[in-house]
Write an enzyme that holds these catalytic residues in place. Structure first.
Site, PDB file in Angstrom:
ATOM      1  N   CYS A 114      -4.330  12.155  12.957  1.00 23.72           N
ATOM      2  CA  CYS A 114      -4.887  11.082  12.953  1.00 23.72           C
ATOM      3  C   CYS A 114      -4.537  10.186  14.486  1.00 23.72           C
ATOM      4  O   CYS A 114      -4.022  10.886  15.204  1.00 23.72           O
ATOM      5  CB  CYS A 114      -4.399  10.002  11.914  1.00 23.72           C
ATOM      6  SG  CYS A 114      -2.740   9.224  12.411  1.00 23.72           S
ATOM      7  N   ARG A 168       0.585  14.288  12.896  1.00 27.39           N
ATOM      8  CA  ARG A 168       1.150  13.938  11.498  1.00 27.39           C
ATOM      9  C   ARG A 168       1.151  15.510  10.724  1.00 27.39           C
ATOM     10  O   ARG A 168       0.580  15.807   9.771  1.00 27.39           O
ATOM     11  CB  ARG A 168      -0.105  13.248  10.886  1.00 27.39           C
ATOM     12  CG  ARG A 168      -0.343  11.994  11.510  1.00 27.39           C
ATOM     13  CD  ARG A 168       0.772  11.074  11.726  1.00 27.39           C
ATOM     14  NE  ARG A 168       1.109  10.465  10.254  1.00 27.39           N
ATOM     15  CZ  ARG A 168       0.689   9.370   9.615  1.00 27.39           C
ATOM     16  NH1 ARG A 168      -0.621   8.836  10.256  1.00 27.39           N
ATOM     17  NH2 ARG A 168       0.747   8.864   8.821  1.00 27.39           N
ATOM     18  N   ASP A 185       5.818   0.521  11.983  1.00 29.83           N
ATOM     19  CA  ASP A 185       4.346  -0.004  11.383  1.00 29.83           C
ATOM     20  C   ASP A 185       4.195  -1.594  11.847  1.00 29.83           C
ATOM     21  O   ASP A 185       3.270  -2.244  11.628  1.00 29.83           O
ATOM     22  CB  ASP A 185       4.323  -0.307   9.968  1.00 29.83           C
ATOM     23  CG  ASP A 185       3.969   1.367   9.500  1.00 29.83           C
ATOM     24  OD1 ASP A 185       4.014   1.539   8.381  1.00 29.83           O
ATOM     25  OD2 ASP A 185       3.687   2.271  10.283  1.00 29.83           O
ATOM     26  N   LYS A 200       0.825  -1.213  -0.090  1.00 25.52           N
ATOM     27  CA  LYS A 200       0.191  -0.001  -0.168  1.00 25.52           C
ATOM     28  C   LYS A 200       1.004   1.292  -0.181  1.00 25.52           C
ATOM     29  O   LYS A 200       0.662   2.170  -0.691  1.00 25.52           O
ATOM     30  CB  LYS A 200      -0.787   0.009   1.161  1.00 25.52           C
ATOM     31  CG  LYS A 200      -1.467   1.261   1.701  1.00 25.52           C
ATOM     32  CD  LYS A 200      -2.236   1.206   3.038  1.00 25.52           C
ATOM     33  CE  LYS A 200      -1.594   1.553   4.141  1.00 25.52           C
ATOM     34  NZ  LYS A 200      -1.185   2.820   4.679  1.00 25.52           N
ATOM     35  N   ASN A 201       2.070   1.082   1.014  1.00 24.34           N
ATOM     36  CA  ASN A 201       2.832   2.542   1.029  1.00 24.34           C
ATOM     37  C   ASN A 201       3.889   2.691  -0.025  1.00 24.34           C
ATOM     38  O   ASN A 201       4.514   3.562  -0.169  1.00 24.34           O
ATOM     39  CB  ASN A 201       3.424   2.416   2.277  1.00 24.34           C
ATOM     40  CG  ASN A 201       2.448   2.572   3.504  1.00 24.34           C
ATOM     41  OD1 ASN A 201       1.351   2.788   3.243  1.00 24.34           O
ATOM     42  ND2 ASN A 201       2.974   2.391   4.608  1.00 24.34           N
ATOM     43  N   ARG A 235      -8.241  -0.672   5.375  1.00 26.83           N
ATOM     44  CA  ARG A 235      -7.364   0.412   4.829  1.00 26.83           C
ATOM     45  C   ARG A 235      -6.160  -0.235   4.396  1.00 26.83           C
ATOM     46  O   ARG A 235      -5.466   0.286   3.334  1.00 26.83           O
ATOM     47  CB  ARG A 235      -7.100   1.549   5.879  1.00 26.83           C
ATOM     48  CG  ARG A 235      -8.212   2.165   6.238  1.00 26.83           C
ATOM     49  CD  ARG A 235      -8.013   3.509   6.787  1.00 26.83           C
ATOM     50  NE  ARG A 235      -6.955   4.126   6.205  1.00 26.83           N
ATOM     51  CZ  ARG A 235      -6.032   5.366   6.675  1.00 26.83           C
ATOM     52  NH1 ARG A 235      -6.748   5.574   7.803  1.00 26.83           N
ATOM     53  NH2 ARG A 235      -5.337   6.007   6.020  1.00 26.83           N
TER      54      ARG A 235
END
Ligand code: EPZ
Length: 419
Positions: free
Chosen positions: A118, A123, A308, A22-23, A400
């Site tokens: 978030c 952020r 992560d 995803k990243n 997500r």
């Protein structure tokens, strides 16, 4: 609201295939604004990708998602481009701010919603704006939007980031692709996802050199030909399933479609804890381990241990012998999973930025709530290792960033249902 129900203590074995990152996909989608015709393969079908595609559609690119083949086709003929990234799309997916660099360098202007904070922290995007200003952009903040202009185009410059930021490195890199002359970015993030973005940009005809933490970019005309790119595998998903296996493996679990060299550091750390790992060229085999040993670790920019994977590692350490410590050095509030894990029986204390985990502790199922993407997957891991049933609420966080999570775990005989 959908929830996940897990019946714990089931021993798992079998095969798991890792999806695309995803990243890596998100910045490469933002980079597609610079191109004309792009075909992206190995795309993870997760919510954040669909949100970014919606944003590119809104801007005026023509996008086709071929779900059954995990392919996205993108065309940009530069007709009626809207250089706006609206709040409604950026607030749910802060990586939307990555279109700023591409829009500004190609069209000379951009209006992008400030992403806002978030669950894991404020952020900010000050490092993004710092770099764009150094390239000559006029930036002002108005009504929650970043309004950027570069009427005479951007000018190459030497930019040293005061601290390491993945997103700021990516935004600056995208902006530098059409900045006059040469740009040297220093103290950059060098995550595999940043390197995959560089690989993609080189296919567009750009000359980019990565040396240590410096990235040198020369202004180049973008090729008009069609570009095809296979997105790199998701190393965080890989780490997550390695830890799931270490918690509950029966015989062994083979995790494939990966390159073990890219996560050498994480593998070394799991081996140090006592996880039995066998490396193959494009797969990793996790075998039943004996005792797990405690460890002290801090999250760091790549190649350090990734933030992560911090929540997922914490679950594993609840089963290790002794007192382990995890220091979260990247985000200011990334321990939201701790109160939920404690409700499942974990013995964890937070002191400043460090979690102190006493193990081994017996985990028991409970009704818990997800708060952010990686915290929610740590609750799934805890559910797999806990007695009885665990019910996880607000699993939209999971959707997500994890493609087919239940399907992949069920294929290894885990008892997990979405209701
Ligand atoms: C990327 O976020 C990832 N997201 C995050 O993954 C990941 O946790 C993070 O990098 C760190 O590896 C994507 O790639 C889409 P940063 P990013 O800028 O770019 C501070 C997930 O779960 N900072 O490297 O936003 C920031 O507050 C997500 O997939 C500034 O102060 O992370 C943080 O403390 C979560 N000013 C630190 O730097 C800025 O302008 C690192 O953030 C930018 C960041």
């Amino acid at each position: 609201m959908e929830k996940l129900i897990i019946k714990g203590k089931k021993e798992i074995s079998g095969k798991i295939s890792i999806s695309g990152s995803k990243n890596a996909t998100l910045p490469i989608l933002a980079a597609s604004i610079l191109a004309h015709q792009v075909i992206l393969k190995n795309i993870p079908l997760v919510k954040d990708i669909f949100t970014m595609v919606e944003l590119l559609n809104f801007i005026g690119l023509r996008i086709k998602i071929i779900k059954k083949k995990n392919i996205i086709k993108i065309n940009n003929n530069d007709n009626n481009i809207n250089t706006l990234a609206p709040y409604k799309l950026v607030k749910t997916m802060r990586a939307g701010v990555l279109v700023l660099g591409s829009l500004l360098t190609k069209y000379g202007k951009a209006k992008v919603s400030l992403p806002g904070g978030c669950a894991i922290g404020t952020r900010p995007v000050d490092l993004h704006l710092f770099a764009l200003k150094k390239l000559g952009a006029k930036i002002r903040i108005k009504n929650g939007y970043i309004i950027a202009e570069a009427k005479e185009g951007l000018k190459g410059n030497i930019i040293k980031f005061p601290s390491i930021s993945v997103g700021a490195t990516e935004n600056a890199l995208l902006a530098a692709t059409n900045a006059e002359g040469t740009t040297i970015l220093k103290n950059c993030a060098i995550e595999p996802e940043v390197k995959d973005l560089i690989t993609f940009l080189k296919k567009l005809g750009l000359i980019i050199n990565l040396k240590g933490r410096s990235i040198i970019v020369k202004q180049r005309k973008i090729k008009k030909s069609q570009i095809v790119h296979n997105v790199i595998f998701d190393r965080i998903e890989l780490g997550t399933y390695m830890i799931a296996s270490a918690l509950q493996v029966k015989n062994n679990i083979t995790i494939n479609k990966i390159d073990p060299k890219i996560i050498k550091n994480e593998i070394d750390i799991l081996k140090k804890i006592g996880v039995k790992i066998k490396l193959k060229k494009t797969s990793i085999i996790i075998k039943k381990n004996k005792k797990l040993k405690k460890i002290n670790i801090s999250t760091k920019p790549y190649p350090g241990f990734p933030t992560d994977l911090q929540a997922q590692l914490m679950v594993l350490l609840t089963q290790a012998n002794g007192v382990s410590k995890i220091r979260e050095d990247i985000f200011e509030n990334r321990f939201m999973h701790v109160p939920e894990l404690k409700r499942m029986g974990a013995d964890i204390e937070i002191k400043n930025k460090t979690a102190i985990i006493k193990g081994p502790t017996k985990l028991t199922g409970a009704e818990v709530m997800a708060t952010d993407l990686r915290a929610s997957v740590s609750l799934v891991l805890a559910g797999l290792a806990a007695e009885n049933r665990t019910t996880i609420n607000r699993i939209y966080h999971l959707d997500r960033g994890y493609e087919f999570l239940e399907r992949k775990l069920k294929s290894c005989k885990a008892e997990i249902e979405r209701v």
